[in-house]
Enzyme design. Structure first.
Site, short mmCIF file in Angstrom:
data_model
loop_
_atom_site.label_atom_id
_atom_site.label_comp_id
_atom_site.label_asym_id
_atom_site.label_seq_id
_atom_site.Cartn_x
_atom_site.Cartn_y
_atom_site.Cartn_z
N HIS A 56 -2.22 -7.42 8.44
CA HIS A 56 -2.88 -6.83 7.28
C HIS A 56 -2.99 -7.87 6.16
O HIS A 56 -2.37 -8.94 6.24
CB HIS A 56 -2.11 -5.61 6.78
CG HIS A 56 -0.74 -5.90 6.29
ND1 HIS A 56 0.40 -5.60 6.99
CD2 HIS A 56 -0.31 -6.50 5.15
CE1 HIS A 56 1.46 -5.99 6.32
NE2 HIS A 56 1.06 -6.55 5.20
P1 TYD Z 1 3.92 -2.01 8.18
O1 TYD Z 1 3.04 -2.37 7.02
O2 TYD Z 1 3.27 -1.69 9.48
O3 TYD Z 1 4.99 -3.16 8.41
P2 TYD Z 1 4.73 -4.71 8.74
O4 TYD Z 1 3.51 -5.12 8.02
O5 TYD Z 1 5.93 -5.39 8.23
O6 TYD Z 1 4.58 -4.84 10.20
O7 TYD Z 1 4.87 -0.81 7.71
C1 TYD Z 1 5.57 -0.02 8.65
C2 TYD Z 1 5.76 1.35 8.03
O8 TYD Z 1 6.62 1.28 6.90
C3 TYD Z 1 4.46 1.97 7.54
O9 TYD Z 1 4.50 3.35 7.86
C4 TYD Z 1 4.52 1.81 6.05
C5 TYD Z 1 6.00 1.82 5.76
N1 TYD Z 1 6.39 1.02 4.58
C6 TYD Z 1 6.88 1.68 3.46
O10 TYD Z 1 6.98 2.92 3.41
N2 TYD Z 1 7.24 0.91 2.38
C7 TYD Z 1 7.15 -0.44 2.38
O11 TYD Z 1 7.51 -1.10 1.38
C8 TYD Z 1 6.63 -1.09 3.56
C9 TYD Z 1 6.51 -2.59 3.61
C10 TYD Z 1 6.26 -0.32 4.63
#
Ligand code: TYD
Length: 138
Positions: A56
């Site tokens: 992302h």
């Molecule tokens: P995601 O963005 O997929 O993690 P990464 O980019 O590290 O692979 O996030 C995983 C899940 O966690 C998604 O449901 C969103 C949630 N999340 C939060 O609730 N708060 C946060 O600060 C972050 C980074 C993720």
């Protein structure tokens, strides 16, 4: 944010205090080494070696990534160029400005990725479709 490129992403040195009495090292991150104030801290751990994280970009959020333990690769893309940076030292941080696509992969066993973010969590700030990201950079 639409003008940022992978050249705006940099590895910064985190000040390290080496103990005179051999009690180990201490790194300290204060807001003066970052171009933003930290609003949120999160960390990734127990990541299987074949898992990909990230995938992302952020519209308006800067993040500093630190390999507190172990190692992992960060692929950064700006829609034109891309680069892979391996993080494997707790006294180095990868400062990813907004508008940069990132993918985290090749996590070693026991790797911990600390993230210091400039904003609180807002799903509206994420671009999770690569084609939409590329479009946003044009
Ligand atoms: P995601 O963005 O997929 O993690 P990464 O980019 O590290 O692979 O996030 C995983 C899940 O966690 C998604 O449901 C969103 C949630 N999340 C939060 O609730 N708060 C946060 O600060 C972050 C980074 C993720």
């Amino acid at each position: 944010m639409e003008n940022t490129t992978i050249d705006n992403v940099e590895v910064i040195n985190i000040p390290k205090i080496i103990d005179a009495e051999r009690r180990g090292n201490l790194c300290v991150i204060e807001n003066d080494i970052l171009p933003y104030s930290v609003e949120r801290v999160y960390y990734l751990f127990d990541v299987p070696s074949d898992a990909n994280r990230g995938g992302h970009s952020h519209i308006a959020c800067h993040e500093l990534l630190v390999a507190l333990s172990g190692s992992f690769d960060v692929v950064i893309k700006d829609g034109t160029n891309e680069k892979t940076i391996t993080l494997n030292k707790p006294d180095k941080g990868l400062l990813i400005v907004d508008g940069i696509w990132r993918e985290l992969e090749n996590f070693s066993s026991g790797a911990v990725c600390l993230v210091l973010a400039s904003e609180v969590y807002k799903e509206e700030d994420y671009i999770r479709e690569y084609s939409q990201f590329v479009e946003s950079k044009q």
